[in-house]
Structure formats: structure tokens, C-alpha cells
Design an enzyme around this catalytic site. Sequence first.
Site, PDB file in Angstrom:
ATOM      1  N   SER A 124       0.751  -1.177  -0.103  1.00 48.46           N
ATOM      2  CA  SER A 124      -0.200  -0.022  -0.081  1.00 48.46           C
ATOM      3  C   SER A 124       0.930   1.272  -0.122  1.00 48.46           C
ATOM      4  O   SER A 124       2.128   1.389   0.752  1.00 48.46           O
ATOM      5  CB  SER A 124      -0.886  -0.062   1.388  1.00 48.46           C
ATOM      6  OG  SER A 124      -1.473   1.337   1.501  1.00 48.46           O
ATOM      7  N   TYR A 148      -1.762  -0.824  10.896  1.00 44.92           N
ATOM      8  CA  TYR A 148      -1.928  -1.441   9.546  1.00 44.92           C
ATOM      9  C   TYR A 148      -0.916  -1.263   8.431  1.00 44.92           C
ATOM     10  O   TYR A 148      -0.385  -2.135   7.946  1.00 44.92           O
ATOM     11  CB  TYR A 148      -3.223  -0.972   9.049  1.00 44.92           C
ATOM     12  CG  TYR A 148      -3.369  -0.944   7.509  1.00 44.92           C
ATOM     13  CD1 TYR A 148      -3.275  -0.170   6.699  1.00 44.92           C
ATOM     14  CD2 TYR A 148      -3.763  -2.397   6.941  1.00 44.92           C
ATOM     15  CE1 TYR A 148      -3.308  -0.348   5.277  1.00 44.92           C
ATOM     16  CE2 TYR A 148      -3.515  -2.617   5.531  1.00 44.92           C
ATOM     17  CZ  TYR A 148      -3.215  -1.649   4.886  1.00 44.92           C
ATOM     18  OH  TYR A 148      -3.477  -1.891   3.449  1.00 44.92           O
ATOM     19  N   LYS A 152       2.307  -3.848   6.694  1.00 40.58           N
ATOM     20  CA  LYS A 152       2.642  -3.392   5.554  1.00 40.58           C
ATOM     21  C   LYS A 152       4.224  -3.265   5.170  1.00 40.58           C
ATOM     22  O   LYS A 152       4.977  -4.060   4.392  1.00 40.58           O
ATOM     23  CB  LYS A 152       1.854  -2.441   4.638  1.00 40.58           C
ATOM     24  CG  LYS A 152       0.674  -2.874   4.224  1.00 40.58           C
ATOM     25  CD  LYS A 152       0.202  -4.152   3.565  1.00 40.58           C
ATOM     26  CE  LYS A 152      -1.355  -4.317   3.326  1.00 40.58           C
ATOM     27  NZ  LYS A 152      -1.557  -5.570   2.660  1.00 40.58           N
TER      28      LYS A 152
HETATM   29  C1  WQD Z   1      -9.558   9.602   1.033  1.00 40.22           C
HETATM   30  C2  WQD Z   1      -9.782  10.903   1.190  1.00 40.22           C
HETATM   31  C3  WQD Z   1      -9.901  11.618   3.547  1.00 40.22           C
HETATM   32  C4  WQD Z   1     -13.887   9.503   4.075  1.00 40.22           C
HETATM   33  C5  WQD Z   1      -6.997   4.405   2.893  1.00 40.22           C
HETATM   34  C6  WQD Z   1      -5.804   3.873   3.752  1.00 40.22           C
HETATM   35  C7  WQD Z   1      -4.912   3.032   2.760  1.00 40.22           C
HETATM   36  C8  WQD Z   1      -5.623   2.390   1.843  1.00 40.22           C
HETATM   37  C9  WQD Z   1      -6.732   3.246   0.954  1.00 40.22           C
HETATM   38  C10 WQD Z   1      -5.710   0.329   2.364  1.00 40.22           C
HETATM   39  C11 WQD Z   1      -9.009  11.524   2.369  1.00 40.22           C
HETATM   40  C12 WQD Z   1     -11.281  11.934   2.587  1.00 40.22           C
HETATM   41  C13 WQD Z   1     -12.772   9.976   3.395  1.00 40.22           C
HETATM   42  C14 WQD Z   1     -14.616   9.994   4.508  1.00 40.22           C
HETATM   43  C15 WQD Z   1     -13.569  12.108   3.613  1.00 40.22           C
HETATM   44  N1  WQD Z   1      -6.236   1.391   2.315  1.00 40.22           N
HETATM   45  N2  WQD Z   1     -12.601  11.052   3.377  1.00 40.22           N
HETATM   46  N3  WQD Z   1     -14.777  11.489   4.098  1.00 40.22           N
HETATM   47  O1  WQD Z   1      -7.215   7.629   3.689  1.00 40.22           O
HETATM   48  O2  WQD Z   1      -6.349   7.981   1.466  1.00 40.22           O
HETATM   49  O3  WQD Z   1      -6.258   5.603   2.297  1.00 40.22           O
HETATM   50  O4  WQD Z   1      -7.732   3.695   2.038  1.00 40.22           O
HETATM   51  O5  WQD Z   1      -4.469  -0.085   2.050  1.00 40.22           O
HETATM   52  O6  WQD Z   1      -4.030   2.172   3.694  1.00 40.22           O
HETATM   53  O7  WQD Z   1      -5.393   4.835   4.713  1.00 40.22           O
HETATM   54  O8  WQD Z   1      -8.537   6.670   1.678  1.00 40.22           O
HETATM   55  O9  WQD Z   1     -10.902   6.935   0.934  1.00 40.22           O
HETATM   56  O10 WQD Z   1     -10.417   6.838   3.571  1.00 40.22           O
HETATM   57  O11 WQD Z   1      -9.811   8.758   2.062  1.00 40.22           O
HETATM   58  O12 WQD Z   1     -13.602  13.536   3.622  1.00 40.22           O
HETATM   59  O13 WQD Z   1     -16.019   9.892   5.024  1.00 40.22           O
HETATM   60  O14 WQD Z   1     -10.999  11.114   1.718  1.00 40.22           O
HETATM   61  O15 WQD Z   1      -9.947  12.654   4.459  1.00 40.22           O
HETATM   62  O16 WQD Z   1      -8.627  12.756   2.128  1.00 40.22           O
HETATM   63  P1  WQD Z   1      -7.060   7.152   2.426  1.00 40.22           P
HETATM   64  P2  WQD Z   1      -9.884   7.311   2.186  1.00 40.22           P
END
Ligand code: WQD
Length: 339
Positions: A124, A148, A152
Amino acid sequence: MRVLVTGGAGYIGSHTVLQLLAAGHDVVVADDFSNAKASIIGRLVNLSSKQITVYTVDLTDEIATEHVFASEEIDAVIHFAGFKAVGESVAKPLSYYRNNIDTAFSVLKAMDAHGVRQFVFSSSATVYGENPVRERTEDMPTSATNPYGWTKVMIEQILRDLAEADESWRIAILRYFNPVGAHVSGDIGEDPTGIPNNLMPFVAQVAVGRRDKLQVFGDDYDTPDGTGVRDYIHVEDLAAGHVAALDRIGTTDQPLSVWNLGSGQANSVLEVIAAFERASGRDIPYAVAPRRSGDLPAYWADPSKANRELGWEATRTIDDMCVDTWRWQSQNPDGFPDL
Ligand code: WQD
């Protein structure tokens, strides 16, 4: 080849299973179904018109894992199995370290015992930690800010040490950015258990009426519109990257390679909301909320190494990702059915 896909009933695993079958490989799925519905298997068989061998197995159990290798002629492994919710990992570190490290260990030990050396690891972009350089390249140092992410980082280290000890291994470490989207049929897609942690499934559930509104976690970041910026990659492009990596390690003389699987395109939360409204024709109500702890302002992939060495690139746009997500969600408002 006969490819064992651990976690093959999961979101990325299932899309990869379809592309492996389409590429002419045979597939064996091993999954504990702790985070996937068994009904997905029937969908995969219908979509591929192929038979798929499935083992319901806890891969932290070395004996049960060994049994899979003793029962099947496995040529290569794509390893997705693992827990992956960042927030949950902070609350349950022992569960995450035990499950993710022991699963990898059991599979690698059984591979070693059976002379299976081709291993594709689902890593990741989270392993890049808090690097101030927003465009990530594979040579950057790794670290993590949650258990998590540390699992990795640690499994990547185990793989580097293994490749150092025995050059007959052929290992691909694939670092995913933000996988979203769904198979064009709309029959499979992302179906998180409970309240979605990730942006796209939450937006999709708002659009289909399962959630009232989206919380935007902060609009005061150092980004063009103040909201978080990420590299979203269509899960079909991601799956194709796995098939390409598998082909590559079948011919390379490198014991271990690392590739970013990202689009290299960056989109903000507000841009994703706008794209989803275009795709669905539905309003996505949202409210700005405080920043989520651990979130970074912005990062994306430099995918040029994978483009060059795998002959692979992500082709689908953020609009494609939203159109395909919406088709899946609108056709399956409550996700996969229970069997
Ligand atoms: C994306 C953007 C949030 C939800 C995560 C894990 C990473 C990988 C992918 C496993 C950010 C914003 C999110 C919400 C929001 N997983 N957001 N409201 O955090 O980039 O990555 O998922 O491998 O390890 O960390 O993905 O989709 O959670 O967030 O505003 O309800 O959307 O702040 O900017 P992220 P995400």
C-alpha cells in the site's frame, strides 16, 4: 499457471481473479470470508464461465495453509489476505499484527516447502508514511503512522530478507494508491462491512440513499480546494497491474521488485463528489467536519517505473471510476446478498 489468490473473495482480489481467468490462468481462492460474502463466488463463476476452486481457510493456521499447497499444484501466489482498516488497526493492534504477519508467514512457509517462488504482495502507498514529497517513487523510505501500515512495512521487510537469503524467489511488491470503481457488469464491487471508512463507498452509499450525508474531513489543507488529494485508481486497472506483475516475475532475474500501482492523477474530495454527482445524477449532500487523525493533505503515485517495466498503465478516469461504482451500487443497493 495455477495461481493461488489469498483474499480472493475481497474487493481487489475478486477483480483480479476475473482478470487472471481471462488471461488463461487457473485460479484457486483461499479466503476466511471474515470480510467478504460467499455469494461473490457465484458472481465470479457467472462472469467468467470458469470453475474456481475455493478454500475457506484461516491462513494464520500453518497446517491449514500447508494443506492447500499439498492439495493443489500451485505455480504462483497473489497475496491479498489481511485486515486493512486503518482506524480499526489503531484500536486492535495485536489482532492486526497477528493476522497480517502470520498470514503472510504461513503462506511464504508453505511456498518455500513446496518450491513455489513467484509471490505478488498486496502492499500500500501507506508505507510511504509522511514524506513531504507528494509524488511517491519506489525508492523512498518506508514508515507508517498506524499498525495496519506497519504490517505492510514489516511484511515488505520480510520479503526483502527472504529475497536476500534465497535468490530463487521472484517477488513483486505492489504499492496501491486509492483503489475505487467496480467491474463494468456492476455485478461485483466494493462492499465494506458496516460504515465505510473510505471515501468512494461512503459517497456511493449516500447516492443510493443508505447514508444521509458525507462528512468531508477537513477543508483547510494545503491543497487547491482545501480538501484531501489522493491518487484514485480504477480497480480494473489495478487488477490488470497484478496480471502484468505476475507475467513479469515469470521472466525477470530479479529476486524482488517494487512497483507503484497508481494513476499518477490526483483528485480532491470535492472533485470526487462532483464526479460522482455527474455519474449518478444524484446530489451528494456533505458537511465539512474536523480533519481525520492520521490523514495526509495530498499524495499521488509516480507510476513511471510500473509503466516502463510492466508495460502497464492506468487508463480509466475519475469519471469512469464513478460511473462504474454507481452501476455496482445502484444495482446492489445493499451490497452482496447473504447466501
Ligand atoms: C480519501 C480522502 C479523507 C472518507 C486509505 C488507507 C490506505 C488504503 C486506502 C488500504 C481523504 C477523505 C474519506 C470520508 C472524507 N487502504 N474522506 N470523508 O485515507 O487515502 O487511504 O484507504 O490499503 O491504507 O489509509 O483513503 O478513502 O479513507 O480517504 O473526507 O468519509 O477522502 O480525508 O482525504 P485514504 P480514504
